[in-house]
Design a protein around this motif. Structure first.
Motif, PDB file in Angstrom:
ATOM      1  N   PHE A 231      -1.460   1.776   1.566  1.00 16.99           N
ATOM      2  CA  PHE A 231      -2.343   2.147   0.453  1.00 16.99           C
ATOM      3  C   PHE A 231      -1.717   3.277  -0.375  1.00 16.99           C
ATOM      4  CE2 PHE A 231      -5.779   0.437   3.302  1.00 16.99           C
ATOM      5  CZ  PHE A 231      -6.251  -0.533   2.427  1.00 16.99           C
ATOM      6  N   HIS A 470     -15.054   6.024  -4.074  1.00 14.90           N
ATOM      7  CA  HIS A 470     -13.672   5.859  -3.611  1.00 14.90           C
ATOM      8  C   HIS A 470     -13.043   4.781  -4.497  1.00 14.90           C
ATOM      9  CE1 HIS A 470     -10.453   6.149  -0.552  1.00 14.90           C
ATOM     10  NE2 HIS A 470     -10.285   4.845  -0.758  1.00 14.90           N
ATOM     11  N   ARG A 472      -9.673   4.683  -7.091  1.00 16.04           N
ATOM     12  CA  ARG A 472      -8.540   5.510  -7.506  1.00 16.04           C
ATOM     13  C   ARG A 472      -8.589   5.914  -8.980  1.00 16.04           C
ATOM     14  NH1 ARG A 472      -7.581   3.445  -2.806  1.00 16.04           N
ATOM     15  NH2 ARG A 472      -6.103   4.406  -1.377  1.00 16.04           N
ATOM     16  N   GLU A 525     -16.934   3.205  -1.534  1.00 19.07           N
ATOM     17  CA  GLU A 525     -15.893   2.521  -2.306  1.00 19.07           C
ATOM     18  C   GLU A 525     -16.576   1.518  -3.238  1.00 19.07           C
ATOM     19  OE1 GLU A 525     -12.539   1.101  -0.009  1.00 19.07           O
ATOM     20  OE2 GLU A 525     -11.480   0.398  -1.791  1.00 19.07           O
TER      21      GLU A 525
END
Ligand code: G3I
Ligand code: 9MR
Length: 547
Positions: A231, A470, A472, A525
């Motif tokens: 990741f 969560h 990015r 997420e």
């Protein structure tokens, strides 16, 4: 605090709020702002919700149908978040939940015109992807370079997984098949807006085009995922430059691919003029993947030692066989596929990335009128009706009045609620039983704030919604508000991210085990397979609820 759907209701919707048990036995609905009482009611008897430890009472105000902005008032408690009653309350969240997919597009820059403050440079061209040794074949030995651009990032990470693309892409196509009028004129302000395709289909095509590149033309097999070895950090897409690999062909990937391409083939068939040959190409790809799976029925995903990203591993693919067969049957009319579905052994369950048998039944229900003699009409009705009735009864029995049961608080619990609601919508469409539509509404209410943490799980929507998913780009872009329109995973007690979080969860109880912190990949997420049923359900409830 009083918990309710923080966006609001169509005038004809079932309307409930959840009130903590206390001294009060009545409630009022007041006009937001002025506080004028428009209606009063009696609270239902208190009930214990084991998943949250809360003792709560329901306030029902279904009969209130006059458009406006309101709050629920109960003596001794702060007024509820404001909510609207109106004929179009779900249109904005529906559009945003689709636009979220655009924000997660791989291989292209998001320009200011379409992305506004969330504009960003292109990441991951994916035009030079390496064949991992786990995916090597005579025609494509390890290290072969292939091109596999486009598609959506799966979630808060930047990898692309066929299994999860399966349910996600299908669910968007299902929304279009069931509610075309919701989408035909919808303007999402994406680069393709204004072309001769509905924006939802343009967005879906972005991922379908990627999926097509994941099939090995030599044998019809489909790679399981396109991924980094590990990741990425919390960086923007253009800063994430690790080498990319296609990893292992699996039966699950082939069958998810076959199901989605068969579905897409019929959805895109009317667009032959705009997209010449596409529908036929998709059907041929579907059949080739189906054939590969017949010849390789038990190739399960095994994570290679040097790869650490998401697995989406599944060692029971009987449901994937059933689903792919059902979609091929619906698209081609070939009774051999219906037989291959093994209908009498295939149950209907709430969809998830790993459990896809429900998709087969929903598709058969959707198309039941044109299936001909090969299909067992009574069985289709029975499967959908039985599952819907279980879910609706669960809602009646639960203290919060939603279909969510204690065992539903798993990784991606918000999407469990949405997928339950999606099944209920099919139940309502097939049987006309109003209780199914009301239970679907309750599931949507859950996602939008009628839950034990009192927040709307959709970024940017509701009085209180996640600020630190969560995700990015949301973390790395330097903008305070997260990218909007994303459904976060939601509470679940396993807390697999505990070791990566600098703060602790507020509670261990299933329905309260939620952390609005960017560390929390296990509760906060975002993911395409969670957003897709939000798209479906917001469209369905908007389209089906009387105004
Ligand atoms: O099925 C069992 C259930 O029987 C049991 O009661 C429950 C107890 O916690 O666990 C259930 O299995 C869990 C499963 O999710 C449920 O869907 C596993 O423990 C849990 O580890 C698994 O989590 C998956 C997670 O990846 C970790 O592998 C999620 O389903 C899946 O949505 C998530 O997907 C990730 C990708 O790998 C990478 N990209 C982001 C994406 C979203 O977080
Ligand atoms: O960021 C990753 C997230 O997208 C995945 O869903 C999750 C599931 O495995 O894993 C996250 O990555 C974490 C890794 O698993 C463990 N170390 C910390 C990573 C998050 O920063």
């Amino acid at each position: 605090a009083i918990a309710l759907n923080q966006l609001g209701f169509l005038p004809g919707a079932a309307k409930f709020a959840v009130i903590p048990d206390g001294k009060a036995s009545s409630f009022a609905i007041v006009k937001a702002g002025t506080g004028t009482v428009v209606r009063t009611g009696t609270l239902a008897a208190a009930r214990l919700s084991p998943e949250s430890g809360d003792k709560v009472r329901l306030a029902e105000f279904t009969a209130l149908a006059t458009p406006g902005r309101y709050q629920v008032r109960v003596a001794g408690l702060p007024d509820s978040p404001p909510f609207d009653i109106g004929p179009a309350v779900l249109r904005a969240v529906n559009a945003a939940s689709i636009k979220a997919f655009y924000f997660n597009r791989n291989s292209m820059a998001l320009d200011e015109k379409h992305a506004g403050v969330y504009k960003r440079a292109a990441g991951h061209p994916d035009t030079r992807v390496l064949v991992h040794e786990s995916a090597a074949s005579p025609a494509r030995p390890a290290g072969t370079v292939i091109s596999s651009p486009k598609g959506w990032y799966d979630a808060g990470d930047y990898n692309k997984y066929i299994v999860n693309s399966g349910i996600s892409t299908y669910t968007l196509l299902a929304a279009y098949e069931d509610f075309p009028a919701m989408f035909d004129k919808q303007d999402l302000d994406i680069p393709e807006s204004g072309n001769r395709l509905p924006d939802l289909l343009d967005e879906t095509l972005w991922n379908l085009e990627w999926m097509l590149t994941m099939q090995d033309p030599a044998d019809g097999g489909v790679y399981h995922k396109l991924t980094n070895k590990s990741f990425d950090g919390m960086v923007m897409p253009d800063q994430a430059t690790q080498p990319r690999y296609v990893v292992q062909k699996t039966t699950a990937a082939a069958l998810n691919f076959a199901a989605v391409m068969a579905t897409a083939s019929r959805v895109f068939a009317p667009y032959e003029k705009q997209l010449p040959g596409l529908s036929a190409r998709m059907l041929a790809a579907s059949k080739a993947a189906w054939q590969w799976a017949q010849a390789h029925p038990e190739v399960y995903y095994r994570q290679p030692a040097d790869i650490q990203t998401g697995e989406y591993g599944d060692k029971d693919v009987s449901d994937e066989f059933g689903w792919a067969a059902a979609e091929l049957f619906i698209t081609t009319g070939d009774a051999a596929y219906y037989k291959a579905m093994n209908a009498t052994a295939l149950q209907a369950t709430v969809p998830s990335w790993a459990e896809v048998r429900g998709q087969a039944w929903m598709s058969l229900a959707r198309h039941h009128k044109k299936l001909g003699a090969a299909a067992d009409q009574a069985l289709i009705r029975q499967r959908i009706d039985t599952l819907s009735s279980t879910l609706a009864n669960g809602a009646k029995a639960s203290a919060y009045g939603t279909p969510m049961q204690p065992a539903d608080y798993i990784w991606g619990s918000s999407a469990v609620a949405m997928n339950q609601a999606m099944v209920l919508v099919h139940g309502y469409r097939l049987t006309g039983k109003r209780e199914y539509l009301d239970a679907a509404q309750a599931g949507l209410d859950y996602a939008l704030g009628r839950n034990a943490v009192g927040i709307s799980f959709v970024t940017g929507f509701g009085t209180k919604s996640p600020m630190h998913p969560h995700h990015r780009p949301s973390e790395a872009d330097g903008i305070e508000a997260p990218v909007p329109g994303w459904l976060v995973g939601g509470p679940q007690p396993a807390q697999q991210d505990k070791k990566d979080c600098p703060v602790s969860y507020p509670s261990a109880l299933p329905a309260k085990s939620f952390l609005d912190h960017a560390c929390s990949y296990a509760s906060n997420e975002v993911a395409i397979n969670w957003n897709a049923p939000l798209v479906y359900v917001t469209a369905a409830v908007q389209a089906l609820t009387p105004v």
